[in-house]
Design an enzyme around this catalytic site. Structure first.
Site, mmCIF file in Angstrom:
data_model
loop_
_atom_site.group_PDB
_atom_site.id
_atom_site.type_symbol
_atom_site.label_atom_id
_atom_site.label_comp_id
_atom_site.label_asym_id
_atom_site.label_seq_id
_atom_site.Cartn_x
_atom_site.Cartn_y
_atom_site.Cartn_z
ATOM 1 N N HIS A 78 0.856 -1.189 0.000
ATOM 2 C CA HIS A 78 0.000 0.000 0.000
ATOM 3 C C HIS A 78 0.887 1.232 0.000
ATOM 4 O O HIS A 78 2.103 1.146 0.140
ATOM 5 C CB HIS A 78 -0.980 -0.006 1.178
ATOM 6 C CG HIS A 78 -0.350 0.102 2.520
ATOM 7 N ND1 HIS A 78 0.439 -0.883 3.061
ATOM 8 C CD2 HIS A 78 -0.407 1.096 3.464
ATOM 9 C CE1 HIS A 78 0.847 -0.530 4.265
ATOM 10 N NE2 HIS A 78 0.353 0.670 4.524
ATOM 11 N N HIS A 80 1.517 3.937 1.920
ATOM 12 C CA HIS A 80 2.092 4.689 3.034
ATOM 13 C C HIS A 80 3.618 4.761 2.931
ATOM 14 O O HIS A 80 4.278 3.813 2.504
ATOM 15 C CB HIS A 80 1.670 4.081 4.369
ATOM 16 C CG HIS A 80 0.254 4.425 4.740
ATOM 17 N ND1 HIS A 80 -0.468 3.702 5.658
ATOM 18 C CD2 HIS A 80 -0.570 5.420 4.307
ATOM 19 C CE1 HIS A 80 -1.683 4.229 5.772
ATOM 20 N NE2 HIS A 80 -1.760 5.267 4.965
ATOM 21 N N ASP A 82 6.129 4.683 4.905
ATOM 22 C CA ASP A 82 7.046 3.744 5.557
ATOM 23 C C ASP A 82 7.180 2.437 4.773
ATOM 24 O O ASP A 82 8.024 1.602 5.105
ATOM 25 C CB ASP A 82 6.613 3.463 7.002
ATOM 26 C CG ASP A 82 5.187 2.971 7.136
ATOM 27 O OD1 ASP A 82 4.286 3.569 6.522
ATOM 28 O OD2 ASP A 82 4.961 1.978 7.858
ATOM 29 N N HIS A 83 6.391 2.292 3.711
ATOM 30 C CA HIS A 83 6.491 1.132 2.819
ATOM 31 C C HIS A 83 7.060 1.505 1.453
ATOM 32 O O HIS A 83 7.646 0.657 0.781
ATOM 33 C CB HIS A 83 5.110 0.497 2.623
ATOM 34 C CG HIS A 83 4.497 0.042 3.909
ATOM 35 N ND1 HIS A 83 4.482 -1.277 4.309
ATOM 36 C CD2 HIS A 83 3.911 0.736 4.906
ATOM 37 C CE1 HIS A 83 3.900 -1.373 5.494
ATOM 38 N NE2 HIS A 83 3.551 -0.163 5.877
#
Length: 263
Positions: A78, A80, A82-83
């Protein structure tokens, strides 16, 4: 010595085809940090990477070193940061193509990931499972012996829901899909420790959401049907660290919309 979670800066083999490299970005929303998963069949010369993690040059370099730069494909659970923050660093180091449900995170590919698609790469068959709720673009990836759940199911605690119409209904349907696809398979989440069997964790998540709905109903009985979402948070999440209340507010908005729609 067998490594256990969390093992920063070290590749930890979890299943015969899945290893994890934990980013050093711990926090209230990321738990111990973001898990970057490195997948490969027993005789494969290349790897599939799931979520390059945050914008952290050291983490990107560690992924490149762990794979020898031989990445057949990188997949995104997804949008976000932090990914996805580490996408461009990993592309720079390895030249990997990147596929996602969100076109903003595609690299060297025009084909967006779609529900039910089966990807053949690195000696593996990887089924794409749309699992919205945490975000509208959330995906899980199903292997023969494991499911990579992104933030849809975490290794500890519970996830935050998107504050949008239909988010909770979508999320409950996503959990049902994961139970059907993942019972008896290892749970490989994007945050927190892995689990040997996804089934009991997913069932706990379903029960937890039903319990929260009952708590929101009770709060509305106390506060009135027109209560402000933050007032509901103060009642339902009274025992939760107030620093997490902004995240709880997002989930409460989704729960209120669900109750107004479904009763």
């Amino acid at each position: 010595m067998t490594l256990t979670h969390p093992a920063y800066g070290q590749v930890r083999q979890v299943t015969p085809t899945a290893a994890v490299l934990l980013a050093d970005n711990p926090g209230q929303m990321t738990l111990d940090g973001t898990n970057t998963w490195i997948l490969g069949g027993p005789d494969a010369a290349e790897y599939v990477v799931i979520d390059p993690g945050p914008q952290d040059h050291a983490h990107g370099a560690a992924i490149a070193e762990a794979t020898g730069g031989r990445i057949a494909l990188t997949l995104i659970t997804h949008h976000h940061h932090d990914h996805t923050g580490g996408i461009d660093r990993l592309v720079e180091l390895t030249g990997t193509a990147v596929r996602a449900a969100d076109p903003a995170h595609q690299r060297a590919s025009e084909s967006l990931l779609r529900d039910g698609e089966v990807i053949e790469a690195a000696g593996l068959s990887i089924e794409v499972l749309a699992t919205p709720g945490h975000t509208g673009d959330s995906l899980s990836f199903v292997l023969d012996d494991a499911v990579l759940t992104g933030d849809t199911i975490l290794g500890s605690g519970t996830t935050v829901l998107e504050a949008r119409d239909g988010a909770l209904a979508d999320y409950l349907a996503s959990l049902d899909k994961l139970v059907a696809s993942g019972r008896g398979k290892a749970l490989l989440p994007a945050h927190g420790p892995d689990h040997a069997d996804l089934g009991p964790v997913a069932e706990y998540y379903i029960a937890h959401r039903r319990e929260r709905l009952d708590q929101v109903r009770a709060a509305l009985s106390q506060l009135g049907e027109r209560a402000e979402p933050m007032d509901v948070v103060r009642v339902v999440y009274a025992d939760v660290d107030q620093r997490l209340w902004p995240a709880a507010l997002s989930s409460v908005r989704a729960q209120l919309e669900y109750l107004h729609t479904h009763g």
